[in-house]
Enzyme design. Structure first.
Site, PDB file in Angstrom:
ATOM      1  CE  LYS A 157      -2.093  -1.087   3.871  1.00  0.00           C
ATOM      2  NZ  LYS A 157      -1.404  -2.352   4.190  1.00  0.00           N
TER       3      LYS A 157
ATOM      4  NE  ARG B 192      -4.626  -1.161   9.795  1.00  0.00           N
ATOM      5  CZ  ARG B 192      -3.445  -0.844   9.260  1.00  0.00           C
ATOM      6  NH1 ARG B 192      -3.273   0.301   8.664  1.00  0.00           N
ATOM      7  NH2 ARG B 192      -2.465  -1.675   9.338  1.00  0.00           N
TER       8      ARG B 192
ATOM      9  NE  ARG C 122       7.488  -2.884   6.013  1.00  0.00           N
ATOM     10  CZ  ARG C 122       6.162  -2.952   6.040  1.00  0.00           C
ATOM     11  NH1 ARG C 122       5.463  -2.263   5.151  1.00  0.00           N
ATOM     12  NH2 ARG C 122       5.543  -3.698   6.904  1.00  0.00           N
TER      13      ARG C 122
ATOM     14  NE  ARG D  97       6.290  -0.790   9.883  1.00  0.00           N
ATOM     15  CZ  ARG D  97       5.140  -0.820   9.209  1.00  0.00           C
ATOM     16  NH1 ARG D  97       5.065  -0.213   8.031  1.00  0.00           N
ATOM     17  NH2 ARG D  97       4.084  -1.434   9.680  1.00  0.00           N
TER      18      ARG D  97
ATOM     19  NE  ARG E 108       1.906  -5.026  11.049  1.00  0.00           N
ATOM     20  CZ  ARG E 108       2.946  -4.922  10.218  1.00  0.00           C
ATOM     21  NH1 ARG E 108       4.116  -5.430  10.545  1.00  0.00           N
ATOM     22  NH2 ARG E 108       2.818  -4.306   9.069  1.00  0.00           N
TER      23      ARG E 108
HETATM   24  P1  AP5 Z   1       4.752  -1.611   1.774  1.00  0.00           P
HETATM   25  O1  AP5 Z   1       4.473  -0.725   0.620  1.00  0.00           O
HETATM   26  O2  AP5 Z   1       5.524  -1.043   2.913  1.00  0.00           O
HETATM   27  O3  AP5 Z   1       3.400  -2.315   2.287  1.00  0.00           O
HETATM   28  P2  AP5 Z   1       2.166  -1.738   3.101  1.00  0.00           P
HETATM   29  O4  AP5 Z   1       0.962  -2.387   2.568  1.00  0.00           O
HETATM   30  O5  AP5 Z   1       2.216  -0.239   3.158  1.00  0.00           O
HETATM   31  O6  AP5 Z   1       2.504  -2.372   4.501  1.00  0.00           O
HETATM   32  P3  AP5 Z   1       2.370  -1.908   6.001  1.00  0.00           P
HETATM   33  O7  AP5 Z   1       2.948  -3.059   6.800  1.00  0.00           O
HETATM   34  O8  AP5 Z   1       2.964  -0.542   6.235  1.00  0.00           O
HETATM   35  O9  AP5 Z   1       0.882  -1.893   6.225  1.00  0.00           O
HETATM   36  P4  AP5 Z   1       0.210  -2.077   7.549  1.00  0.00           P
HETATM   37  O10 AP5 Z   1      -1.151  -1.837   7.083  1.00  0.00           O
HETATM   38  O11 AP5 Z   1       0.410  -3.279   8.343  1.00  0.00           O
HETATM   39  O12 AP5 Z   1       0.983  -1.041   8.503  1.00  0.00           O
HETATM   40  P5  AP5 Z   1       0.737   0.466   8.834  1.00  0.00           P
HETATM   41  O13 AP5 Z   1       2.026   1.157   8.769  1.00  0.00           O
HETATM   42  O14 AP5 Z   1      -0.412   1.003   8.071  1.00  0.00           O
HETATM   43  O15 AP5 Z   1       5.509  -2.908   1.205  1.00  0.00           O
HETATM   44  C1  AP5 Z   1       5.944  -3.954   2.049  1.00  0.00           C
HETATM   45  C2  AP5 Z   1       7.291  -4.499   1.562  1.00  0.00           C
HETATM   46  O16 AP5 Z   1       7.082  -5.199   0.329  1.00  0.00           O
HETATM   47  C3  AP5 Z   1       8.336  -3.413   1.242  1.00  0.00           C
HETATM   48  O17 AP5 Z   1       9.594  -3.894   1.595  1.00  0.00           O
HETATM   49  C4  AP5 Z   1       8.229  -3.212  -0.283  1.00  0.00           C
HETATM   50  O18 AP5 Z   1       9.439  -2.790  -0.854  1.00  0.00           O
HETATM   51  C5  AP5 Z   1       7.819  -4.607  -0.750  1.00  0.00           C
HETATM   52  N1  AP5 Z   1       6.900  -4.590  -1.892  1.00  0.00           N
HETATM   53  C6  AP5 Z   1       5.898  -3.703  -2.146  1.00  0.00           C
HETATM   54  N2  AP5 Z   1       5.236  -4.051  -3.273  1.00  0.00           N
HETATM   55  C7  AP5 Z   1       5.829  -5.207  -3.716  1.00  0.00           C
HETATM   56  C8  AP5 Z   1       5.580  -6.057  -4.850  1.00  0.00           C
HETATM   57  N3  AP5 Z   1       4.578  -5.792  -5.722  1.00  0.00           N
HETATM   58  N4  AP5 Z   1       6.374  -7.142  -5.004  1.00  0.00           N
HETATM   59  C9  AP5 Z   1       7.369  -7.415  -4.114  1.00  0.00           C
HETATM   60  N5  AP5 Z   1       7.653  -6.640  -3.037  1.00  0.00           N
HETATM   61  C10 AP5 Z   1       6.882  -5.546  -2.837  1.00  0.00           C
HETATM   62  O19 AP5 Z   1       0.236   0.329  10.345  1.00  0.00           O
HETATM   63  C11 AP5 Z   1       1.135  -0.005  11.401  1.00  0.00           C
HETATM   64  C12 AP5 Z   1       0.378  -0.026  12.722  1.00  0.00           C
HETATM   65  O20 AP5 Z   1      -0.206   1.267  12.981  1.00  0.00           O
HETATM   66  C13 AP5 Z   1      -0.811  -0.991  12.798  1.00  0.00           C
HETATM   67  O21 AP5 Z   1      -0.403  -2.316  13.131  1.00  0.00           O
HETATM   68  C14 AP5 Z   1      -1.652  -0.337  13.908  1.00  0.00           C
HETATM   69  O22 AP5 Z   1      -1.120  -0.590  15.179  1.00  0.00           O
HETATM   70  C15 AP5 Z   1      -1.498   1.140  13.605  1.00  0.00           C
HETATM   71  N6  AP5 Z   1      -2.514   1.653  12.666  1.00  0.00           N
HETATM   72  C16 AP5 Z   1      -2.303   2.131  11.394  1.00  0.00           C
HETATM   73  N7  AP5 Z   1      -3.459   2.503  10.820  1.00  0.00           N
HETATM   74  C17 AP5 Z   1      -4.434   2.277  11.727  1.00  0.00           C
HETATM   75  C18 AP5 Z   1      -5.844   2.431  11.716  1.00  0.00           C
HETATM   76  N8  AP5 Z   1      -6.483   2.924  10.640  1.00  0.00           N
HETATM   77  N9  AP5 Z   1      -6.530   2.071  12.808  1.00  0.00           N
HETATM   78  C19 AP5 Z   1      -5.910   1.583  13.913  1.00  0.00           C
HETATM   79  N10 AP5 Z   1      -4.570   1.412  13.997  1.00  0.00           N
HETATM   80  C20 AP5 Z   1      -3.837   1.743  12.917  1.00  0.00           C
END
Ligand code: AP5
Length: 213
Positions: free
Chosen positions: A14, A89, A123, A156, A167
């Site tokens: 994402k 979410r 990552r 991270r 997660r």
């Molecule tokens: P990346 O682009 O970083 O993936 P992402 O989907 O953004 O992953 P996140 O882990 O950041 O999402 P998340 O939803 O768990 O965490 P968030 O930070 O929102 O890509 C991942 C890896 O794959 C990278 O290394 C990239 O290079 C590689 N890659 C990408 N595309 C690829 C492809 N096509 N092929 C191969 N490799 C690829 O949330 C973290 C925490 O914050 C949550 O656990 C929660 O505690 C809190 N939080 C965040 N939002 C909320 C909410 N709305 N409500 C409540 N708590 C929340």
């Protein structure tokens, strides 16, 4: 004016796609995870409250997250639209978003669970500018150094395998049900996330450009 949601499980890509789309369409990425990590790093009152949720892979309380989104999307750079990454979410957050605004398109990245674990564990991120890399799929030009700002890359805290699996479970239980909600609204498009970064981007651009016609 264009409002998009980049939806999908943890580490589906994402953030990677949101950064590319933000550049192409000139609208900001509003990523709850990045905003929360920034608050934790700066030890703001929100950061102090939310740290334990991030560390354990649990979702933060809806009221805090909704307020964070309201504050961020009311900034001047969001006047022509934005890309929501990581929000909503929970059903509670989706209901609050519906009260706030209407969204043009939900881009739902679909990826196999084991591939997600490999993407998360490998990552590396830039703590300064939030650029995202991978030790196998998306290498920086110089190992361990951000291409964009030269800062040292880090892993991270929540990308340890055990926390990643937690997660993914939280996603399945609390976030995946939103897919039905978006389907009912008729603005969800599935994106094949098993393709490489550019292949996923091409599908998203096609879906967005269809919207503009
Ligand atoms: P990346 O682009 O970083 O993936 P992402 O989907 O953004 O992953 P996140 O882990 O950041 O999402 P998340 O939803 O768990 O965490 P968030 O930070 O929102 O890509 C991942 C890896 O794959 C990278 O290394 C990239 O290079 C590689 N890659 C990408 N595309 C690829 C492809 N096509 N092929 C191969 N490799 C690829 O949330 C973290 C925490 O914050 C949550 O656990 C929660 O505690 C809190 N939080 C965040 N939002 C909320 C909410 N709305 N409500 C409540 N708590 C929340």
């Amino acid at each position: 004016m264009m409002k998009l949601i980049i939806f999908g499980p943890p580490s589906a890509g994402k953030g990677t796609q949101a950064q590319m789309l933000s550049k192409k369409y000139g609208i900001p990425q509003v990523a709850t995870g990045d905003l929360l990590r920034d608050a934790v790093a700066k030890q703001t009152p929100l950061g102090i409250k939310i740290k334990s949720y991030l560390d354990t892979g649990k979702l933060g309380p809806d009221d805090l997250i909704v307020q964070l989104i309201k504050d961020r999307t009311s900034k001047p750079d969001c006047k022509n639209g934005y890309l929501l990454d990581g929000f909503p979410r929970t059903m509670g957050q989706a209901v609050e978003l519906d009260k706030m605004t209407s969204v043009d398109l939900v881009l739902n990245i679909v990826v196999d669970m084991e591939a997600l674990v490999e993407r998360a564990v490998g990552r590396r991120i830039c703590p300064k500018c939030a650029a995202v890399y991978h030790i196998k799929f998306n290498l920086p030009k110089k190992a361990g150094v951000c291409d964009k700002c030269g800062a040292s890359l880090i892993q991270r805290d929540d990308d340890k395998e055990e926390t990643v699996r937690k997660r993914l479970k939280v996603y399945t239980e609390q976030t995946a049900p939103l897919i039905e909600h978006f389907k009912k609204k008729g603005n969800l498009v599935d994106i094949d996330g098993s393709k490489g970064i550019d292949g996923v981007f091409d599908q998203m651009v096609k879906a967005i450009d269809r919207l503009k016609k």
